[in-house]
Scaffold this motif. Structure first.
Motif, PDB file in Angstrom:
ATOM      1  N   PHE A   1     -39.102 -20.650  -0.907  1.00 53.62           N
ATOM      2  CA  PHE A   1     -39.011 -20.156   0.413  1.00 53.62           C
ATOM      3  C   PHE A   1     -39.286 -21.275   1.391  1.00 53.62           C
ATOM      4  CE2 PHE A   1     -43.289 -18.999  -0.558  1.00 53.62           C
ATOM      5  CZ  PHE A   1     -44.095 -19.489   0.686  1.00 53.62           C
ATOM      6  N   ASP A   2     -40.163 -22.292   1.290  1.00 57.83           N
ATOM      7  CA  ASP A   2     -40.498 -23.242   2.025  1.00 57.83           C
ATOM      8  C   ASP A   2     -39.572 -24.578   1.859  1.00 57.83           C
ATOM      9  OD1 ASP A   2     -41.564 -23.968  -0.156  1.00 57.83           O
ATOM     10  OD2 ASP A   2     -43.490 -24.336   0.997  1.00 57.83           O
ATOM     11  N   ASP A   3     -38.547 -24.468   0.984  1.00 57.69           N
ATOM     12  CA  ASP A   3     -37.691 -25.699   0.845  1.00 57.69           C
ATOM     13  C   ASP A   3     -37.123 -26.143   2.070  1.00 57.69           C
ATOM     14  OD1 ASP A   3     -34.875 -27.130   0.379  1.00 57.69           O
ATOM     15  OD2 ASP A   3     -35.964 -26.896  -1.764  1.00 57.69           O
ATOM     16  N   PRO A   4     -37.159 -27.413   2.164  1.00 55.22           N
ATOM     17  CA  PRO A   4     -36.591 -28.013   3.613  1.00 55.22           C
ATOM     18  C   PRO A   4     -35.239 -27.591   4.142  1.00 55.22           C
ATOM     19  CG  PRO A   4     -37.506 -30.064   2.166  1.00 55.22           C
ATOM     20  CD  PRO A   4     -37.615 -28.696   1.287  1.00 55.22           C
ATOM     21  N   ILE A   5     -34.281 -27.119   3.199  1.00 55.15           N
ATOM     22  CA  ILE A   5     -32.967 -26.540   3.561  1.00 55.15           C
ATOM     23  C   ILE A   5     -33.292 -25.327   4.595  1.00 55.15           C
ATOM     24  CG2 ILE A   5     -32.732 -24.788   1.619  1.00 55.15           C
ATOM     25  CD1 ILE A   5     -29.728 -25.919   1.433  1.00 55.15           C
ATOM     26  N   ASN A   6     -34.326 -24.581   4.433  1.00 53.76           N
ATOM     27  CA  ASN A   6     -34.581 -23.419   5.213  1.00 53.76           C
ATOM     28  C   ASN A   6     -35.406 -24.083   6.185  1.00 53.76           C
ATOM     29  OD1 ASN A   6     -33.419 -21.887   3.096  1.00 53.76           O
ATOM     30  ND2 ASN A   6     -35.633 -21.231   2.340  1.00 53.76           N
ATOM     31  N   ASN A   7     -34.603 -24.677   7.142  1.00 53.41           N
ATOM     32  CA  ASN A   7     -35.254 -25.551   8.168  1.00 53.41           C
ATOM     33  C   ASN A   7     -35.762 -24.939   9.399  1.00 53.41           C
ATOM     34  OD1 ASN A   7     -33.049 -25.023   9.146  1.00 53.41           O
ATOM     35  ND2 ASN A   7     -32.185 -27.126   9.623  1.00 53.41           N
ATOM     36  N   ALA A   8     -35.934 -23.533   9.347  1.00 52.81           N
ATOM     37  CA  ALA A   8     -36.299 -22.748  10.693  1.00 52.81           C
ATOM     38  C   ALA A   8     -38.026 -22.739  10.670  1.00 52.81           C
ATOM     39  CB  ALA A   8     -35.934 -21.214  10.602  1.00 52.81           C
ATOM     40  N   LYS A   9     -38.600 -23.002  11.834  1.00 49.88           N
ATOM     41  CA  LYS A   9     -39.915 -23.250  11.974  1.00 49.88           C
ATOM     42  C   LYS A   9     -40.480 -21.643  12.297  1.00 49.88           C
ATOM     43  CE  LYS A   9     -40.212 -27.876  13.448  1.00 49.88           C
ATOM     44  NZ  LYS A   9     -40.688 -28.790  14.652  1.00 49.88           N
ATOM     45  N   GLU A  10     -39.698 -20.880  13.029  1.00 51.02           N
ATOM     46  CA  GLU A  10     -40.070 -19.732  12.946  1.00 51.02           C
ATOM     47  C   GLU A  10     -38.882 -18.723  12.840  1.00 51.02           C
ATOM     48  OE1 GLU A  10     -40.472 -19.628  17.304  1.00 51.02           O
ATOM     49  OE2 GLU A  10     -42.475 -20.356  17.461  1.00 51.02           O
TER      50      GLU A  10
END
Length: 205
Positions: free
Chosen positions: A130-139
């Motif tokens: 879920f925290d892979d860099p491709i999921n680049n949203a901070k919020e």
């Protein structure tokens, strides 16, 4: 933006009246989150999370992004898990039957490029944390699509809101005569519900 013809036929069969009132109450939390971000002119970031990021969370990411773009709502839809496996081939076959165009690159955990329209950018779909860099949203809102991930991930960094929207796993029908029908049934449930969610956003076209 014009959906592929086969996908248009799929969308035309959606029926929001088939969503039970109890289920609409579950979805209303997601509607409220998206609406609050739209009203505040902030990015809408949704991360659909399931244990293996192989079936339900992939369906959810794909249909949510398609629904958002269909209704003219700017949103970034991601997916992830707590273990890396692969986007299950049975689920891939199901979205093809729905009308998406899909190509793949790689072997063990392929990247599937999923397209819903000629003039759209492809979604890059693969199993990932879920925290892979491709999921680049901070919020973002963490939308929990399975009970195991919901119960075993007490803390997800970056989450503004945690929203359980659980679905039954079609995996239990793997290698049975019902397999294709049950995968399509789950995909269509997720699709119908997420199109309902985005249709409720004030400002949707």
């Amino acid at each position: 933006m014009k959906l592929f013809d086969q996908l248009v036929k799929t969308v035309e069969h959606f029926d929001f009246d088939k969503i039970a009132n109890e289920r609409k109450g579950v979805l209303e939390v997601l509607v409220a989150y998206i609406q609050s971000k739209v009203d505040a002119h902030q990015e809408v970031n949704l991360n659909f999370i399931c244990t293996h990021n192989s079936r339900r969370s992939q369906f959810s990411q794909i249909w949510a992004q398609t629904a958002a773009d269909y209704y003219g709502i700017e949103a970034n839809c991601f997916s992830g898990g707590v273990e890396v496996t692969a986007f299950n081939e049975r689920a891939v076959d199901s979205i093809k039957r729905a009308g998406f165009q899909v190509s793949a690159k790689g072997q063990e955990n392929p990247v599937y490029y999923v397209l819903y329209a000629e003039d759209a950018s492809p979604m890059n779909c693969l199993s990932k944390l879920f925290d892979d860099p491709i999921n680049n949203a901070k919020e973002f809102a963490a939308v929990m699509t399975c009970s195991h991930a919901d119960e075993n991930c007490p803390f997800i960094p970056g989450t503004e809101k945690r929203i359980p929207v659980r679905y039954d796993d079609p995996k239990e029908f793997d290698d049975t005569l019902q397999e294709a029908d049950k995968y399509d049934e789950r995909s269509m449930q997720i699709a119908n519900e997420l199109f309902y969610v985005f249709s409720k956003i004030v400002g949707a076209k």
